[in-house]
Design a protein around this motif. Structure first.
Motif, PDB file in Angstrom:
ATOM      1  N   VAL A   1      58.349  -7.477  64.752  1.00  0.00           N
ATOM      2  CA  VAL A   1      57.945  -8.783  64.232  1.00  0.00           C
ATOM      3  C   VAL A   1      56.424  -8.893  64.221  1.00  0.00           C
ATOM      4  O   VAL A   1      55.823  -9.359  63.252  1.00  0.00           O
TER       5      VAL A   1
ATOM      6  N   VAL B   1      54.985  -7.033  61.325  1.00  0.00           N
ATOM      7  CA  VAL B   1      55.143  -7.728  60.049  1.00  0.00           C
ATOM      8  C   VAL B   1      54.150  -8.882  59.931  1.00  0.00           C
ATOM      9  O   VAL B   1      53.591  -9.133  58.865  1.00  0.00           O
ATOM     10  N   LEU B   2      53.906  -9.566  61.048  1.00  0.00           N
ATOM     11  CA  LEU B   2      53.153 -10.821  60.960  1.00  0.00           C
ATOM     12  C   LEU B   2      51.679 -10.699  61.355  1.00  0.00           C
ATOM     13  O   LEU B   2      50.931 -11.663  61.260  1.00  0.00           O
TER      14      LEU B   2
ATOM     15  N   ASN C   1      49.062 -12.077  59.055  1.00  0.00           N
ATOM     16  CA  ASN C   1      49.231 -13.428  58.525  1.00  0.00           C
ATOM     17  C   ASN C   1      48.438 -14.444  59.344  1.00  0.00           C
ATOM     18  O   ASN C   1      48.987 -15.306  60.004  1.00  0.00           O
TER      19      ASN C   1
ATOM     20  N   MET D   1      46.292 -16.474  58.009  1.00  0.00           N
ATOM     21  CA  MET D   1      46.046 -17.613  57.123  1.00  0.00           C
ATOM     22  C   MET D   1      44.562 -18.026  57.150  1.00  0.00           C
ATOM     23  O   MET D   1      44.221 -19.192  57.245  1.00  0.00           O
TER      24      MET D   1
ATOM     25  N   ILE E   1      50.184 -20.970  70.019  1.00  0.00           N
ATOM     26  CA  ILE E   1      51.358 -20.284  69.453  1.00  0.00           C
ATOM     27  C   ILE E   1      51.731 -20.882  68.089  1.00  0.00           C
ATOM     28  O   ILE E   1      52.321 -20.216  67.248  1.00  0.00           O
ATOM     29  N   SER E   2      51.351 -22.143  67.870  1.00  0.00           N
ATOM     30  CA  SER E   2      51.736 -22.772  66.603  1.00  0.00           C
ATOM     31  C   SER E   2      50.615 -22.730  65.568  1.00  0.00           C
ATOM     32  O   SER E   2      50.730 -23.337  64.511  1.00  0.00           O
ATOM     33  N   SER E   3      49.523 -21.993  65.863  1.00  0.00           N
ATOM     34  CA  SER E   3      48.417 -21.958  64.913  1.00  0.00           C
ATOM     35  C   SER E   3      48.803 -21.252  63.625  1.00  0.00           C
ATOM     36  O   SER E   3      48.625 -21.778  62.532  1.00  0.00           O
ATOM     37  N   ASN E   4      49.286 -20.048  63.746  1.00  0.00           N
ATOM     38  CA  ASN E   4      49.761 -19.318  62.569  1.00  0.00           C
ATOM     39  C   ASN E   4      50.675 -18.190  63.024  1.00  0.00           C
ATOM     40  O   ASN E   4      50.875 -17.988  64.229  1.00  0.00           O
ATOM     41  N   ALA E   5      51.224 -17.455  62.053  1.00  0.00           N
ATOM     42  CA  ALA E   5      52.238 -16.450  62.380  1.00  0.00           C
ATOM     43  C   ALA E   5      51.667 -15.348  63.263  1.00  0.00           C
ATOM     44  O   ALA E   5      52.350 -14.825  64.141  1.00  0.00           O
TER      45      ALA E   5
ATOM     46  N   SER F   1      51.660 -16.695  66.748  1.00  0.00           N
ATOM     47  CA  SER F   1      53.040 -16.823  67.228  1.00  0.00           C
ATOM     48  C   SER F   1      53.531 -15.486  67.749  1.00  0.00           C
ATOM     49  O   SER F   1      54.059 -15.386  68.859  1.00  0.00           O
ATOM     50  N   SER F   2      53.331 -14.439  66.942  1.00  0.00           N
ATOM     51  CA  SER F   2      53.886 -13.139  67.342  1.00  0.00           C
ATOM     52  C   SER F   2      53.080 -12.538  68.486  1.00  0.00           C
ATOM     53  O   SER F   2      53.635 -11.886  69.364  1.00  0.00           O
TER      54      SER F   2
ATOM     55  N   THR G   1      54.037 -14.403  71.735  1.00  0.00           N
ATOM     56  CA  THR G   1      55.417 -14.127  72.126  1.00  0.00           C
ATOM     57  C   THR G   1      55.562 -12.714  72.676  1.00  0.00           C
ATOM     58  O   THR G   1      56.180 -12.513  73.728  1.00  0.00           O
TER      59      THR G   1
END
Lengths: 196, 696
Positions: free
Chosen positions: A38, A41-42, A45, A47, A122-126, A129-130, A133
């Motif tokens: 994950v 992939v992210l 990202n 952003m 964690i909620s800033s961008n993907a 988040s990854s 996590t």
């Protein structure tokens, strides 16, 4: 291998537990595999926000790595002492392992706190988040390892270094080395990878 | 302050819609009924000591069956509700369900049937049978087994909890596709209930998988090499290896979905760089092999049954086993066929299409070994064998339609249509569920001590077959006519209604089949003396479980058997047996730790659903506490002395003599349906005449 006749009931049970714990470690590894995939992939990202290259402090991560690798070493020495049945040595080396693990965790905590302080949550961008996590899951594993280790040491003091405790220490050291290996992948793939 | 104590909970969570009120009332009524029954019969202590805290895999297996049977009815009601809505909701008529409620029903139906019915029955069978088949007294870790079971129960409670608190279940389809399941499009608690019921029971499943792998690989009787294992044990081993391979993926994926919803992360969202297709990939990497996790033990069940009722060893044992291994390996590399329409390149789609077709090869190998086993065998057409034959037909149809769907261009047409729905129901009903029914009928004498009524069992089978063909035959045709799945309303001009009505009527026929199965069990209990199995080997069986008496002692074997061949019991049962030696037996003590940990796993999940932080923290601390007290308990076993075993066995022999005197085993003695009705009528009449209720 089928439990052979030469093994006593106790030995056969220990043999099974050891094998089962290996299977468990593999399931845990697969969980990390998902998180790594994950992240792969992210990771780009962001952003338009900050990237790992902008934010990661490599000397700090190197310190974390050295601490954790050293803790694996002391854990190994402690295990040798446990096989010898040397209680004091066990308490010393595993106590040291505990402290090193705690130091690792503190640095990680500091790193996360800094990032969050700068507004990267964690909620800033993907990407974040990854990142949080994956690294955070490893951190949670370290926390559970520390709780487990502390519990074993308390029982070693209370009950002495009996065969149950040696078995538990053997499982714990497997777990600890496993977390070390996962960390090496995090170190190279997440942190060094950001500068590649 | 209120937020701290109750999180997101408020008055709106109290049941206020007809279905939540109905659900709540019926659950509470059931609970009160059970409480009253247990109190009146003074059975609380017995229940706790003998069953709930038991670590005996046989008892845990039976508890799995009971929960699964209950959930089968629950999920079956969902199915009938779906079909009824679709039969009447045409054009202007909106049917009797709202669109949202309809979506929740099909979501719940899928979850319940896969997780809490099929998985539970399969785990129940493995629990009961595998230790007996490999000559073991218990599992490698009896504690993990009870923990796994109770985590599963916690999941069952969680999946039904929305009736009582919250009022809505996920309306997202059984796999909760993203981004629909994200916070943006599903702001309610339905998806959270979905996450936590699956997460908790899924962790239990992983633990179970690890436990059974340890058990099968490390605890087989001396002499039983891997190539001498019974086929059901092989199927279970393959299935459990797949469990530990894929359930971590589910755990991780659900955790990511949870982080998305709880902390506002962006894994599967539409904004800030989230990737919804990644969710679909991850969940199907688990979801596709999951079907094979269910299927492989069922393959094993069928192999045992064909071999026993043909009176022959399975034809080409090695091909059969390699077929099962082949299915497990290929099953891991076909997941993308669930979304050929994702937009992957033609080469990617081609690869997964071909892998999907290849999986038909090991499956066919299995079929051919079964057919070759029947060839020139002395076939006895008992109910297990009937279920097998029904399986051969329906599963073949499901398999062929599956290979058809594996062709990407065809799939583009049939994707998400009822053709697909009919395809996978052919496999999970025709394959898994029939396998479970066959297995239950086959091993029922071992489990209960008496066999099931054959006559009524056969009626049930025929209702199932006819009902299945009516419903899913219609769905195949509807799918080809263009009907997509999950429709709660469609235009009359489509001309689909007659077929939908046929499907609904088929559902009713299936329901009659289920009712007949219940009647079958009751009738068998009534006739338990006539149908008693006093030999321990009612079917002339081949594997070790038939060497034990029905029902087996809690230590399974007086002496661990020695094995030298495939179908060891069959090969040696006619030989003169040396007198059994009584030895000391190590047995695990009962424990309630699994129950405590599961209770707090449930409350932690509940806290996560409703954002109640203190409850989460308290529960996690409690889980850690109970885990430590259990794992540091060094006194979890006891020794049963050889003398005590001898005494127990003497008692058993006396009891058996008594049963033998009472038993009147004649093969055509099973009561028919008419006899059963007369019996119930007379029994009721007697009760009224003699005022029998007064003695209660």
């Amino acid at each position: 291998m089928v439990a052979s006749k030469e093994m006593t009931h106790e030995e056969a049970a220990e043999d099974r537990v050891m094998f089962g714990f290996w299977v468990y470690l593999m399931t845990d590894l697969l969980m990390f595999a998902v998180l790594f995939a994950v992240f792969a992939v992210l990771r780009d990202n962001t952003m338009g926000g900050s990237t790992g290259r902008d934010l990661f402090v490599l000397p700090l991560v190197l310190a974390e790595t050295i601490l954790l690798l050293t803790s694996s070493f002391t854990c190994g020495i402690g295990m040798i002492a446990a096989r010898r049945g040397d209680k004091n040595q066990v308490l010393f080396w595993f106590g040291l392992t505990f402290l090193l693990g705690l130091a690792f965790l503190s640095i990680e905590f500091y790193e996360f706190a800094e990032l969050i302080h700068e507004g990267h949550t964690i909620s800033s961008n993907a990407f974040f988040s990854s990142f949080f996590t994956l690294v955070g899951t490893h951190g949670l594993h370290i926390i559970s390892g520390l709780i487990w280790l502390a519990t074993i040491l308390v029982f070693v003091v209370k009950r002495g270094l009996n065969r149950h405790m040696v078995r538990k220490l053997a499982l714990l050291s497997l777990f600890w080395h496993f977390l070390d290996i996962v960390w090496i992948f995090i170190f190279t793939f997440v942190y060094l990878g950001a500068f590649a | 302050m209120r937020d701290f104590f109750l999180g997101k909970l408020d008055m709106k969570a109290i049941p206020h819609e007809w279905f939540t009120i109905l659900g709540t009332v019926s659950f509470i009524a059931m609970i009160i009924f059970v409480i009253v029954l247990l109190t009146v019969l003074k059975r609380w202590k017995w229940l706790w000591n003998e069953w709930l805290t038991s670590v005996d895999p046989k008892k845990i297996g039976i508890m799995y069956f009971l929960v699964a049977g209950f959930m089968l009815v629950r999920g079956g009601i969902d199915a009938i509700m779906i079909w009824l809505q679709q039969a009447i909701s045409v054009g202007e008529s909106q049917g009797y369900l709202t669109a949202d409620h309809f979506q929740q029903i099909f979501t719940a139906h899928g979850n319940i049937m896969v997780f809490f019915v099929a998985m539970a029955f399969i785990f129940g069978l493995i629990n009961y049978i595998v230790p007996l088949q490999i000559g073991a007294r218990d599992l490698a870790s009896p504690f993990l087994n009870t923990l796994g079971f109770w985590l599963f129960v916690a999941g069952v409670v969680m999946v039904n909890m929305f009736f009582i608190v919250g009022g809505e279940y996920a309306a997202t389809g059984w796999l909760a596709v993203a981004p629909l399941s994200g916070l943006e499009f599903s702001p309610g608690v339905g998806v959270d209930y979905w996450i936590w019921s699956l997460q908790i029971s899924g962790i239990g499943t992983t633990l179970g998988g690890i436990n059974f792998i340890m058990t099968i690989l490390k605890m087989r009787a001396p002499g039983m090499g891997l190539w001498k294992m019974p086929m059901f044990t092989w199927g279970s081993l393959c299935s459990m290896i797949m469990v530990v391979t894929i359930f971590p993926l589910l755990t991780a994926t659900l955790a990511l979905m949870f982080v998305d919803r709880y902390f506002g992360a962006h894994f599967f969202t539409t904004d800030m760089g989230g990737n919804a297709m990644m969710y679909t990939n991850l969940i199907w990497m688990w979801g596709h092999p999951e079907v094979y996790v269910l299927m492989l033990p069922a393959f094993g069940v069928f192999s045992e049954i064909v071999s026993t009722f043909s009176g022959k060893r399975i034809a080409s044992y090695k091909s059969n086993v390699l077929g099962m291994i082949g299915v497990s390996v290929f099953a891991l590399s076909v997941w993308l066929h669930h979304f050929f329409t994702m937009g992957a390149s033609a080469n990617v789609n081609g690869f997964f299409g071909i892998m999907t077709m290849i999986i038909a090869i090991p499956t066919s190998v299995l079929f051919f070994t079964w057919i070759a086993t029947m060839y020139k065998g002395r076939i006895r057409l008992t109910t297990p064998m009937l279920w097998f034959l029904g399986f051969v037909v329906i599963f073949a149809i499901g398999g062929i339609s599956g290979v058809l769907l594996a062709v990407p261009p065809v799939d583009f047409q049939l994707h998400n249509s009822l053709f697909l729905v009919a395809h996978f129901h052919s496999n999970v009903i025709g394959g898994v569920l029939f396998g479970i029914f066959a297995g239950l009928a086959y091993w029922f004498p071992k489990i209960a001590g008496f066999r099931l009524n054959e006559k009524i069992g056969k009626y049930a089978f025929w209702f199932w077959i006819v009902g299945f063909t009516m419903s899913f035959g219609s769905l195949y045709i509807l799918g080809l006519m263009g009907a997509t799945r999950r429709l709660d309303n469609y235009a009359a001009s489509t001309g689909w209604q007659p077929l939908y009505i046929t499907a609904f009527l088929g559902g009713i026929v299936i329901a009659i089949g289920v009712a007949l199965q219940v009647v079958q069990i009751i009738a068998s209990v009534v006739q338990r003396r006539t149908l008693a199995d006093t030999t321990g080997d009612p079917w002339d069986g081949r594997t070790l479980e038939w060497s034990t008496p029905s029902t087996p002692a809690f230590y399974n074997f007086i002496e661990i058997p020695k094995v030298s061949k495939i179908d060891s019991f069959w090969e040696t049962k006619h030989l003169h047996k040396p007198k059994q030696k009584f030895v000391d037996i190590h047995m695990p003590k009962n424990t309630a730790s699994g129950i405590y940990i599961s209770i707090f796993a449930f409350t932690a999940g509940f806290g996560f659903v409703w954002h109640i932080t203190w409850l989460i923290i308290v529960s996690l601390i409690a889980i850690i506490f109970f885990t430590i007290t259990r794992t540091f308990n060094e006194n979890t076993e006891y020794t049963l002395k050889a003398d005590d075993v001898e005494k127990l066995e003497q008692d058993r022999t006396k009891k058996l003599e008594k049963t033998k005197k009472l038993a009147k085993p004649r093969n055509d003695d099973d009561m028919g349906l008419w006899e059963f009705i007369t019996f119930v009528f007379n029994w009721g009449l007697n009760l009224i005449k003699n005022k029998g209720w007064k003695s209660w």
